[in-house]
Design an enzyme around this catalytic site. Structure first.
Site, PDB file in Angstrom:
ATOM      1  N   GLU A  82       0.815  -1.220   0.000  1.00 40.01           N
ATOM      2  CA  GLU A  82       0.000   0.000   0.000  1.00 40.01           C
ATOM      3  C   GLU A  82       0.850   1.272   0.000  1.00 40.01           C
ATOM      4  O   GLU A  82       0.446   2.299  -0.536  1.00 40.01           O
ATOM      5  CB  GLU A  82      -0.968   0.010   1.186  1.00 40.01           C
ATOM      6  CG  GLU A  82      -2.100  -1.008   1.082  1.00 40.01           C
ATOM      7  CD  GLU A  82      -1.705  -2.398   1.559  1.00 40.01           C
ATOM      8  OE1 GLU A  82      -0.513  -2.624   1.868  1.00 40.01           O
ATOM      9  OE2 GLU A  82      -2.593  -3.276   1.624  1.00 40.01           O
ATOM     10  N   PHE A 144     -11.280  -8.505  13.331  1.00 38.10           N
ATOM     11  CA  PHE A 144     -10.163  -8.853  12.461  1.00 38.10           C
ATOM     12  C   PHE A 144      -9.877  -7.713  11.481  1.00 38.10           C
ATOM     13  O   PHE A 144     -10.771  -7.200  10.829  1.00 38.10           O
ATOM     14  CB  PHE A 144     -10.473 -10.146  11.694  1.00 38.10           C
ATOM     15  CG  PHE A 144      -9.373 -10.528  10.751  1.00 38.10           C
ATOM     16  CD1 PHE A 144      -8.131 -10.920  11.252  1.00 38.10           C
ATOM     17  CD2 PHE A 144      -9.555 -10.469   9.387  1.00 38.10           C
ATOM     18  CE1 PHE A 144      -7.096 -11.246  10.380  1.00 38.10           C
ATOM     19  CE2 PHE A 144      -8.524 -10.800   8.519  1.00 38.10           C
ATOM     20  CZ  PHE A 144      -7.294 -11.184   9.015  1.00 38.10           C
ATOM     21  N   GLN A 145      -8.612  -7.315  11.411  1.00 38.26           N
ATOM     22  CA  GLN A 145      -8.151  -6.215  10.552  1.00 38.26           C
ATOM     23  C   GLN A 145      -8.895  -4.903  10.826  1.00 38.26           C
ATOM     24  O   GLN A 145      -9.071  -4.085   9.928  1.00 38.26           O
ATOM     25  CB  GLN A 145      -8.236  -6.610   9.067  1.00 38.26           C
ATOM     26  CG  GLN A 145      -7.196  -7.662   8.700  1.00 38.26           C
ATOM     27  CD  GLN A 145      -7.058  -7.896   7.213  1.00 38.26           C
ATOM     28  OE1 GLN A 145      -7.981  -7.700   6.435  1.00 38.26           O
ATOM     29  NE2 GLN A 145      -5.873  -8.348   6.796  1.00 38.26           N
ATOM     30  N   LYS A 194     -17.719  -1.802   5.718  1.00 42.55           N
ATOM     31  CA  LYS A 194     -18.108  -2.784   4.706  1.00 42.55           C
ATOM     32  C   LYS A 194     -19.620  -2.788   4.474  1.00 42.55           C
ATOM     33  O   LYS A 194     -20.078  -2.924   3.335  1.00 42.55           O
ATOM     34  CB  LYS A 194     -17.621  -4.172   5.132  1.00 42.55           C
ATOM     35  CG  LYS A 194     -17.577  -5.151   3.981  1.00 42.55           C
ATOM     36  CD  LYS A 194     -16.789  -6.391   4.344  1.00 42.55           C
ATOM     37  CE  LYS A 194     -16.774  -7.375   3.180  1.00 42.55           C
ATOM     38  NZ  LYS A 194     -16.015  -8.582   3.499  1.00 42.55           N
ATOM     39  N   MET A 508      24.258   9.914   2.547  1.00 41.77           N
ATOM     40  CA  MET A 508      24.074  11.194   3.228  1.00 41.77           C
ATOM     41  C   MET A 508      24.361  11.069   4.723  1.00 41.77           C
ATOM     42  O   MET A 508      24.999  11.943   5.312  1.00 41.77           O
ATOM     43  CB  MET A 508      22.657  11.723   2.991  1.00 41.77           C
ATOM     44  CG  MET A 508      22.430  13.132   3.486  1.00 41.77           C
ATOM     45  SD  MET A 508      23.549  14.335   2.740  1.00 41.77           S
ATOM     46  CE  MET A 508      22.587  14.902   1.340  1.00 41.77           C
TER      47      MET A 508
END
Lengths: 593, 216
Positions: A82, A144-145, A194, A508
């Site tokens: 993502e 869940f999630q 959902k 760097m």
């Protein structure tokens, strides 16, 4: 995150009874009973969205199911993570000037967006991110999630909102696109449960948003301030223009050029302002800030009027603030009132869209030239060339420098390519030496300094500017942070050129350890895989070079290849980027060595 | 109102420098939409800068549907002005004002629970309560609850006074404040609702303060 959750039987039934909209029908123009998911996609079509960067998962499955029927009209790029998705959307927004769109699922899908949101927030990139969320009745149950994405993303979004009822979707998305793209742009996140994605409702058609009473993106320009600014400019002997990304976001490149040319004033840029004015414009005196050019930094503390256009006086630009341009009167043009006086106190604030304010200012100023003042910049440029530029571009050591690579690249592209950079030494060298003829050509992570930005951002940049050559210049550290997006390049056949500058160090940080920590090289020695072989595994052609004699032909081969190409250039291990304003020092104390 | 004197203070490079030096109590009044999550959006503007909120109250305002936050902090005027701009930048915030104590009328409400037998026996208590403007809200056999409204020192003093008589519980509300010079929000909201709001809504501190701004 590909884990799926069991859809309750009931919802399956709902899903199966959803009307399938044929992509050839040209969208829904009349009222219809649709699901929340279809309403999301209809909103995208109405807003002119043509591409989505995303990754499916359990909580966003109804939207992906609806997307199945919209594939002809809405291109979806399946990313590998993502974070890659959101950086790609940023790259797209930066080269196209449009709002980037992202899909992610709930939980880890949503949290993986956070770095990109923070990056887009600080670099003012317009994005609309849609995240799936667990069913509304499960909110707060540690389902869940499930993650509290609204609260996690509040500090890194311009606006965010959770939808639990499908009837809200058209108006919320209209607000989301309006907020993301207007005023000072920024990322917006809409979290949709959902049940709302599945819920059917009477869709009355989509109405774009053009006004929110608590939100005023277009400030009213007060002409007396423009007049006062013009007076200061007309009386100035050593005026200096510094500009930032506000010019590009405001699509005011022409207005800036006219202002610069009529005023005769030398102009320098922040790294996000780069490409708003062609690099070879006679009044373009270079880059500001920590690794910027010598003249613009030193003479900031010598000018009498400093005209800041669409920039926010970041600490990397100003160096030590209490020794920054103290002698100068400051004119600050910005669309965001909270930027006025935030870091540097303005003598005359010109609050407004620079597309509107610059022409007003240009109208009132006298046509002037400042030959001695411009010569002062040129003299500093000569000093800088002698001290560091010449050696960077014409090295005598065996090992190549990043500067000479960019120099040859300029010759081959003619300054017409989109250049996407990651973060670190290669970024500073590229911004210092790359040539740009047109705007929206420099894509880099400026404010947040996100390593791993370039590879996915280049994917999006190519979709945003499909007819242009896109070169992603990345260090050996940054490439390994999001290297999985080679998979996206393979699958979606994205023709981008990946140029890895490999100095076998986190360069760097190593440079700082050398200069400020007695060469105690603490965990900067980073090993690399065989990048050419990795690319080959993804079906991407490539080669690695370490001999200067191969440089030009290798860069040509990369640019001429008809699909994606990876070129690794081995460069000097311990080269440093100079000039440099050490942290805590004033811009006038810039070091050439 | 929120229009401030245009001082010549330069923003100090480090936030730490400004802490303690010249900080005073400011009451910030914020008019907002009634939106879930907005409290968090406003609160993190302070916490991100490690600024302590002394008191925070949310309530309806004089305008239906518009909420009003009253926030008390101790900071310099420079910092408070910047905080207010960050607050106003939030999409659902209509306006943020900041005022010193002399520009507002403010009150807090305190509740005190004491054992009734003590109160009944000792006449002195009743006299003290009268002195502090407190009144009984509930009187039961076992306890009595008193209420007092006032400023911090007054309600604090009553705690000290009631302690010897077995103060069981004490609680004080956040500050609520009215801005003396304010004409309310009705007229402003009408302007906000227009697609192109009038200049009076854009209350940039510089506006109409030309002479001061340009004298720098």
């Amino acid at each position: 995150m590909a884990q799926t959750i069991e859809i309750p039987k009931k919802d399956n039934d709902i899903q199966n009874t959803l009307p399938k909209v044929s992509p050839t029908e040209g969208g829904l123009e009349k009222a219809a009973t649709v699901s929340g998911s279809v309403a999301v996609l209809e909103a995208f079509l109405a807003e002119g969205v043509d591409i989505i960067f995303g990754y499916p998962g359990g909580a966003i499955m109804p939207i992906y199911d609806a997307l199945y029927d919209y594939q002809e009209k809405l291109k979806h790029i399946l990313v590998r993570h993502e974070q890659g998705g959101i950086h790609a959307a940023q790259g797209y927004a930066r080269t196209s000037g449009k709002t980037g769109v992202v899909f992610a699922t709930s939980g880890p899908g949503a949290t993986n967006l956070v770095t990109g949101l923070a990056d887009a927030m600080i670099d003012s990139t317009p994005l609309v991110c849609i995240t799936g969320q667990v069913f509304a009745h499960l909110l707060g149950t540690d389902a869940f999630q499930e993650t509290d994405v609204i609260n996690i993303t509040t500090p890194v979004t311009k606006w965010n909102y959770q939808v639990t009822d499908a009837t809200e979707i058209p108006s919320v998305l209209a607000k989301a696109f309006y907020i993301a793209g207007s005023g000072r742009p920024g990322p917006v996140l809409i979290d949709i449960t959902k049940n709302a994605q599945l819920q059917k409702f009477e869709f009355e058609g989509y109405k774009k948003c053009d006004h929110i009473r608590s939100y005023r993106p277009r400030p009213i320009v007060r002409e007396e301030y423009v007049q006062q600014a013009a007076k200061l400019i007309n009386e100035a002997e050593k005026p200096f223009i510094i500009f930032g990304q506000g010019v590009i976001l405001g699509k005011a490149e022409k207005e800036l050029k006219k202002f610069i040319e009529k005023s005769g004033i030398p102009a320098a840029w922040t790294i996000l302002g780069l490409s708003a004015l062609p690099t070879d414009h006679p009044q373009n005196v270079g880059m500001l800030g920590m690794h910027g050019n010598y003249g613009p930094n030193v003479l900031t503390n010598d000018c009498d009027v400093l005209i800041a256009v669409g920039m926010r006086f970041d600490d990397r630009v100003t160096g030590r603030l209490d020794k920054y341009a103290k002698q100068a009167k400051i004119i600050h043009l910005d669309i965001d009132p909270s930027e006025i006086d935030k870091n540097v106190k303005a003598t005359v604030p010109v609050w407004g869209d620079c597309k509107e304010t610059l022409p007003l200012l240009t109208e009132l100023i006298e046509h002037k030239v400042y030959p001695r003042w411009l010569q002062n910049f040129k003299d500093h440029q000569v000093k800088e060339e002698e001290a560091c530029i010449y050696d960077e571009l014409n090295p005598t050591a065996d090992q190549m420098t990043m500067g000479e690579v960019i120099n040859i690249l300029n010759q081959l592209t003619g300054g017409n390519a989109v250049i996407v950079t990651d973060v670190g030494q290669h970024q500073m060298v590229t911004c210092r030496y790359a040539k740009f003829n047109q705007s929206k050509s420099n894509v880099t992570s400026g404010g947040l300094g996100t390593m791993g930005f370039a590879l996915p951002a280049a994917i999006g940049a190519k979709f945003g500017a499909p007819d242009r050559t896109v070169v992603a210049i990345i260090g050996d550290g940054g490439i390994q942070m999001t290297i999985q997006e080679l998979g996206t390049i393979m699958q979606s056949e994205v023709n981008i050129k990946i140029l890895i500058m490999n100095n076998q160090f986190l360069g760097m940080v190593r440079q700082w350890q050398q200069l400020f920590h007695d060469k105690r090289y603490s965990f900067v020695d980073i090993a690399s895989p065989d990048y050419v072989m990795v690319a080959k595994g993804y079906g991407i052609a490539g080669q690695s070079i370490s001999d200067r004699n191969d440089l030009k032909s290798a860069l040509s081969a990369m640019l001429d290849h008809d699909s994606a190409y990876l070129l690794e250039v081995m460069v000097g291990k311990e080269n440093n980027v100079f000039p440099m304003v050490p942290q805590g020092c004033s811009v006038a104390e810039i070091r050439l060595k | 109102m929120s229009l401030q004197k245009n001082d010549q203070l330069q923003f100090s490079a480090s936030a730490a420098e400004s802490v303690g030096s010249g900080s005073e109590e400011f009451t910030v009044t914020v008019y907002t939409e009634n939106q879930i999550g907005l409290l968090n959006r406003i609160a993190i503007i302070f916490s991100r800068r490690k600024i302590n909120i002394e008191s925070l109250n949310t309530s309806p305002s004089e305008v239906e549907g518009i909420h009003r936050f009253t926030i008390v902090i101790n900071e310099t005027e420079e910092v408070v002005r910047k905080l207010c701009r960050q607050i106003e930048k939030q999409v659902e915030v209509l306006k943020a004002y900041f005022n010193t104590a002399d520009e507002i009328i403010w009150q807090e409400l305190a509740l005190y629970k004491v054992p009734t037998d003590e109160i009944a026996e000792k006449v002195k208590v009743e006299r003290l309560l009268r002195k502090y403007g407190a009144r009984a809200v509930v009187i039961r056999k076992d306890y009595t609850i008193f209420e007092a409204t006032g400023q911090r020192e007054e309600t604090d003093k009553l705690v000290k006074v009631l302690e010897p008589y077995g103060l069981i519980e004490f609680v004080r509300s956040a500050r609520v404040a009215i801005i003396k010079a304010s004409h309310g929000f009705h007229a402003k909201l009408k302007e906000f609702e227009k697609t192109a709001p009038g200049e009076e809504v854009i209350e940039n501190e510089y506006l109409n303060k030309q002479a001061e701004v340009f004298s720098m």
